[in-house]
Design an enzyme around this catalytic site. Structure first.
Site, PDB file in Angstrom:
ATOM      1  N   ARG A 155      -1.052  -0.825  -8.451  1.00 23.91           N
ATOM      2  CA  ARG A 155      -2.428  -0.434  -8.137  1.00 23.91           C
ATOM      3  C   ARG A 155      -2.471   1.098  -8.241  1.00 23.91           C
ATOM      4  O   ARG A 155      -1.716   1.780  -7.571  1.00 23.91           O
ATOM      5  CB  ARG A 155      -2.813  -0.851  -6.724  1.00 23.91           C
ATOM      6  CG  ARG A 155      -4.199  -0.299  -6.317  1.00 23.91           C
ATOM      7  CD  ARG A 155      -4.417  -0.334  -4.817  1.00 23.91           C
ATOM      8  NE  ARG A 155      -4.467  -1.685  -4.295  1.00 23.91           N
ATOM      9  CZ  ARG A 155      -4.121  -1.990  -3.040  1.00 23.91           C
ATOM     10  NH1 ARG A 155      -3.716  -1.053  -2.207  1.00 23.91           N
ATOM     11  NH2 ARG A 155      -4.185  -3.239  -2.625  1.00 23.91           N
ATOM     12  N   LYS A 159      -6.738   7.086  -6.348  1.00 20.34           N
ATOM     13  CA  LYS A 159      -6.660   8.554  -6.275  1.00 20.34           C
ATOM     14  C   LYS A 159      -5.706   8.992  -5.170  1.00 20.34           C
ATOM     15  O   LYS A 159      -5.006   9.993  -5.308  1.00 20.34           O
ATOM     16  CB  LYS A 159      -8.052   9.141  -6.002  1.00 20.34           C
ATOM     17  CG  LYS A 159      -8.956   9.099  -7.213  1.00 20.34           C
ATOM     18  CD  LYS A 159     -10.286   9.794  -6.919  1.00 20.34           C
ATOM     19  CE  LYS A 159     -11.189   9.772  -8.140  1.00 20.34           C
ATOM     20  NZ  LYS A 159     -12.526  10.330  -7.840  1.00 20.34           N
ATOM     21  N   GLY A 160      -5.664   8.254  -4.068  1.00 22.49           N
ATOM     22  CA  GLY A 160      -4.840   8.651  -2.922  1.00 22.49           C
ATOM     23  C   GLY A 160      -5.719   9.219  -1.838  1.00 22.49           C
ATOM     24  O   GLY A 160      -6.511  10.127  -2.080  1.00 22.49           O
ATOM     25  N   GLN A 220      -0.514   7.019  -6.447  1.00 23.63           N
ATOM     26  CA  GLN A 220      -1.685   7.845  -6.129  1.00 23.63           C
ATOM     27  C   GLN A 220      -1.834   8.962  -7.159  1.00 23.63           C
ATOM     28  O   GLN A 220      -0.969   9.828  -7.281  1.00 23.63           O
ATOM     29  CB  GLN A 220      -1.502   8.444  -4.730  1.00 23.63           C
ATOM     30  CG  GLN A 220      -1.402   7.385  -3.638  1.00 23.63           C
ATOM     31  CD  GLN A 220      -0.605   7.859  -2.424  1.00 23.63           C
ATOM     32  OE1 GLN A 220       0.387   8.561  -2.560  1.00 23.63           O
ATOM     33  NE2 GLN A 220      -1.030   7.451  -1.248  1.00 23.63           N
ATOM     34  N   ARG A 263      -8.858   6.976  12.625  1.00 23.30           N
ATOM     35  CA  ARG A 263      -7.677   7.587  12.006  1.00 23.30           C
ATOM     36  C   ARG A 263      -7.922   7.890  10.532  1.00 23.30           C
ATOM     37  O   ARG A 263      -7.631   8.972  10.039  1.00 23.30           O
ATOM     38  CB  ARG A 263      -6.468   6.664  12.183  1.00 23.30           C
ATOM     39  CG  ARG A 263      -5.163   7.418  12.165  1.00 23.30           C
ATOM     40  CD  ARG A 263      -3.953   6.597  12.530  1.00 23.30           C
ATOM     41  NE  ARG A 263      -3.807   5.393  11.744  1.00 23.30           N
ATOM     42  CZ  ARG A 263      -3.755   4.184  12.262  1.00 23.30           C
ATOM     43  NH1 ARG A 263      -3.857   4.012  13.548  1.00 23.30           N
ATOM     44  NH2 ARG A 263      -3.594   3.126  11.480  1.00 23.30           N
ATOM     45  N   ASP A 287       0.849  -1.201   0.000  1.00 26.96           N
ATOM     46  CA  ASP A 287       0.000   0.000   0.000  1.00 26.96           C
ATOM     47  C   ASP A 287       0.880   1.245   0.000  1.00 26.96           C
ATOM     48  O   ASP A 287       2.022   1.207   0.467  1.00 26.96           O
ATOM     49  CB  ASP A 287      -0.858   0.049   1.278  1.00 26.96           C
ATOM     50  CG  ASP A 287      -2.029  -0.927   1.241  1.00 26.96           C
ATOM     51  OD1 ASP A 287      -2.331  -1.473   0.168  1.00 26.96           O
ATOM     52  OD2 ASP A 287      -2.636  -1.140   2.310  1.00 26.96           O
TER      53      ASP A 287
HETATM   54  P1  FDA Z   1     -14.214   9.067  -5.113  1.00 26.90           P
HETATM   55  O1  FDA Z   1     -13.529   9.462  -3.845  1.00 26.90           O
HETATM   56  O2  FDA Z   1     -14.667  10.136  -6.023  1.00 26.90           O
HETATM   57  O3  FDA Z   1     -15.386   8.099  -4.747  1.00 26.90           O
HETATM   58  C1  FDA Z   1     -16.389   7.751  -5.664  1.00 26.90           C
HETATM   59  C2  FDA Z   1     -17.585   7.326  -4.843  1.00 26.90           C
HETATM   60  O4  FDA Z   1     -17.275   6.072  -4.165  1.00 26.90           O
HETATM   61  C3  FDA Z   1     -17.952   8.293  -3.725  1.00 26.90           C
HETATM   62  O5  FDA Z   1     -18.843   9.280  -4.177  1.00 26.90           O
HETATM   63  C4  FDA Z   1     -18.550   7.386  -2.677  1.00 26.90           C
HETATM   64  O6  FDA Z   1     -19.903   7.125  -3.001  1.00 26.90           O
HETATM   65  C5  FDA Z   1     -17.801   6.097  -2.824  1.00 26.90           C
HETATM   66  N1  FDA Z   1     -16.676   5.969  -1.880  1.00 26.90           N
HETATM   67  C6  FDA Z   1     -15.375   6.111  -2.167  1.00 26.90           C
HETATM   68  N2  FDA Z   1     -14.612   5.831  -1.089  1.00 26.90           N
HETATM   69  C7  FDA Z   1     -15.465   5.522  -0.080  1.00 26.90           C
HETATM   70  C8  FDA Z   1     -15.315   5.113   1.287  1.00 26.90           C
HETATM   71  N3  FDA Z   1     -14.107   4.971   1.858  1.00 26.90           N
HETATM   72  N4  FDA Z   1     -16.423   4.843   2.003  1.00 26.90           N
HETATM   73  C9  FDA Z   1     -17.647   4.951   1.456  1.00 26.90           C
HETATM   74  N5  FDA Z   1     -17.859   5.319   0.156  1.00 26.90           N
HETATM   75  C10 FDA Z   1     -16.799   5.599  -0.595  1.00 26.90           C
HETATM   76  N6  FDA Z   1      -5.331   5.124  -1.062  1.00 26.90           N
HETATM   77  C11 FDA Z   1      -4.039   5.363  -0.736  1.00 26.90           C
HETATM   78  O7  FDA Z   1      -3.655   6.505  -0.519  1.00 26.90           O
HETATM   79  N7  FDA Z   1      -3.157   4.311  -0.649  1.00 26.90           N
HETATM   80  C12 FDA Z   1      -3.527   3.035  -0.906  1.00 26.90           C
HETATM   81  O8  FDA Z   1      -2.692   2.130  -0.836  1.00 26.90           O
HETATM   82  C13 FDA Z   1      -4.875   2.788  -1.262  1.00 26.90           C
HETATM   83  N8  FDA Z   1      -5.317   1.525  -1.522  1.00 26.90           N
HETATM   84  C14 FDA Z   1      -6.579   1.348  -2.044  1.00 26.90           C
HETATM   85  C15 FDA Z   1      -6.983   0.077  -2.446  1.00 26.90           C
HETATM   86  C16 FDA Z   1      -8.219  -0.100  -3.074  1.00 26.90           C
HETATM   87  C17 FDA Z   1      -8.614  -1.463  -3.537  1.00 26.90           C
HETATM   88  C18 FDA Z   1      -9.065   1.035  -3.277  1.00 26.90           C
HETATM   89  C19 FDA Z   1     -10.375   0.880  -3.996  1.00 26.90           C
HETATM   90  C20 FDA Z   1      -8.690   2.267  -2.814  1.00 26.90           C
HETATM   91  C21 FDA Z   1      -7.459   2.436  -2.183  1.00 26.90           C
HETATM   92  N9  FDA Z   1      -7.069   3.675  -1.704  1.00 26.90           N
HETATM   93  C22 FDA Z   1      -5.762   3.869  -1.324  1.00 26.90           C
HETATM   94  C23 FDA Z   1      -8.076   4.750  -1.503  1.00 26.90           C
HETATM   95  C24 FDA Z   1      -8.175   5.657  -2.699  1.00 26.90           C
HETATM   96  O9  FDA Z   1      -7.001   6.412  -2.803  1.00 26.90           O
HETATM   97  C25 FDA Z   1      -9.365   6.607  -2.601  1.00 26.90           C
HETATM   98  O10 FDA Z   1      -9.248   7.380  -1.450  1.00 26.90           O
HETATM   99  C26 FDA Z   1     -10.712   5.917  -2.569  1.00 26.90           C
HETATM  100  O11 FDA Z   1     -10.735   4.804  -3.401  1.00 26.90           O
HETATM  101  C27 FDA Z   1     -11.797   6.886  -3.034  1.00 26.90           C
HETATM  102  O12 FDA Z   1     -11.544   7.302  -4.350  1.00 26.90           O
HETATM  103  P2  FDA Z   1     -12.439   6.870  -5.614  1.00 26.90           P
HETATM  104  O13 FDA Z   1     -11.513   6.674  -6.767  1.00 26.90           O
HETATM  105  O14 FDA Z   1     -13.280   5.714  -5.269  1.00 26.90           O
HETATM  106  O15 FDA Z   1     -13.263   8.151  -5.982  1.00 26.90           O
END
Ligand code: FDA
Length: 309
Positions: free
Chosen positions: A176, A179-180, A155, A280, A125
């Site tokens: 992977r 967005k971050g 990210q 957190r 991660d």
């Molecule tokens: P966006 O934030 O625009 O979300 C789109 C929609 O999805 C939102 O409107 C909401 O409905 C829903 N949603 C998203 N996240 C949610 C949540 N936590 N709870 C409830 N609803 C939510 N980041 C990082 O910095 N380091 C890492 O190693 C990882 N690893 C990782 C693994 C996996 C499998 C995923 C899917 C995500 C991560 N992330 C991460 C988190 C990532 O950076 C990001 O913060 C979230 O995925 C939210 O971004 P979206 O691309 O989903 O878009």
């Protein structure tokens, strides 16, 4: 909305633990490894792969990092024993990155070697920007030592990410792309929603052009669409990329990906530290509190729509 999100986060410590537990239930498998096994088994039965993450506690000494390292060995053994289709995701601060680089390298190497012995894979991660350089250096070191069963995370909100893809391209890394989740200084991070999306698409295009394995980790429908487009344009087979989502987030969107025969991997966190972890993560990025609040309210108002957003 941002003010409301911050208000929700400030109020959270006053919310009784059982209530936080109920809300976080759908995002966290539970406190025990057996909870993760149960959840991953159910996901596998629904045609989804998994990646298991142990929720970390505050790391204050070497012994704690070894406890986490051994816990990951137990997860790898359990994946084998239970015949699960899952790999693992590790956080380097949990393995000692902030205590001592060499300690972290030793712990990480042991986990990756154990995974290799079992034919499994380790995803590192990505944490906040103070750890990016060290994380990428450790990743490169592992790959150059001949360990190929390891991947990293980049990210899209960070301005450096396209350059990082280019710098890693010689390794043909498994990346992977997300967005971050961390809020960083504006000098190094895109803050505008559209700019993050644009950088995500650009980084994904760079990854696929370089022949890397991309794990497209998002619940953003626009980016999923862009991911599908780029995968199609690069004529990739199902085995050459995957989508990833977090446990409990937008499962209906996941159903659509699986129905279209894409590989979908779900991030499954578990561990005794679920409460501290939940608080957190929410404090790091208050907008998540807004997502969860609106999701919980919409599930109360529209119970039949549950899981289809
Ligand atoms: P966006 O934030 O625009 O979300 C789109 C929609 O999805 C939102 O409107 C909401 O409905 C829903 N949603 C998203 N996240 C949610 C949540 N936590 N709870 C409830 N609803 C939510 N980041 C990082 O910095 N380091 C890492 O190693 C990882 N690893 C990782 C693994 C996996 C499998 C995923 C899917 C995500 C991560 N992330 C991460 C988190 C990532 O950076 C990001 O913060 C979230 O995925 C939210 O971004 P979206 O691309 O989903 O878009």
């Amino acid at each position: 909305m941002a003010i409301l999100d911050r208000a929700i986060v400030r109020l959270l410590p006053a919310v009784p633990r059982p209530v936080v537990r109920r809300i976080s239930d759908r995002y966290i498998a539970g406190s025990e490894l057996s909870d993760a096994t149960r959840v991953v088994r159910a996901l596998n039965a629904q045609g989804r792969l998994a990646t298991i993450d142990i929720l970390g506690e505050e790391i204050t000494n070497e012994e704690k990092t070894r406890v986490i390292m051994r816990a990951y060995e137990d997860v790898l053994a359990e994946i084998d024993r239970a015949g699960l289709d899952s790999n693992i995701s590790v956080k380097l601060t949990g393995l000692g990155l902030e205590l001592d680089y060499e300690l972290c390298r030793a712990n990480l190497t042991r986990v990756v070697e154990e995974a290799a012995r079992r034919g499994n894979f380790v995803r590192i991660d990505m944490e906040d920007s103070s750890t990016t350089d060290a994380t990428l250096r450790l990743y490169r070191g592992l790959r150059e030592s001949g360990l190929d069963n390891v991947g990293v995370v980049l990210q899209a909100s960070l301005k450096r990410t396209v350059a990082d893809v280019q710098a890693l391209a010689d390794l043909k890394p498994s990346v992977r792309l997300c967005k971050g989740i961390y809020i960083e200084p504006p000098a190094i991070q895109f803050r505008e929603y559209g700019a993050v999306r644009a950088n995500f698409v650009r980084a994904l295009e760079e990854l696929l052009d370089a022949g890397c394995y991309a794990a497209i980790a998002t619940h953003d429908k626009f980016l999923i669409g862009e991911g599908e487009r780029l995968v199609r344009e690069h004529s990739l087979s199902r085995e050459e990329y995957e989508f990833q989502m977090l446990l409990g987030v937008r499962p209906g969107l996941g159903d659509e990906l699986v129905a279209q025969s894409h590989k979908l991997r779900i991030y499954v966190p578990f561990g005794a530290q679920w409460y501290e972890y939940s608080l957190r993560r929410l404090q790091e990025n208050p907008s998540i509190a807004g997502y969860i609040a609106s999701d919980t309210i919409s599930r109360i108002l529209h119970p039949r729509a549950n899981g289809t957003t």
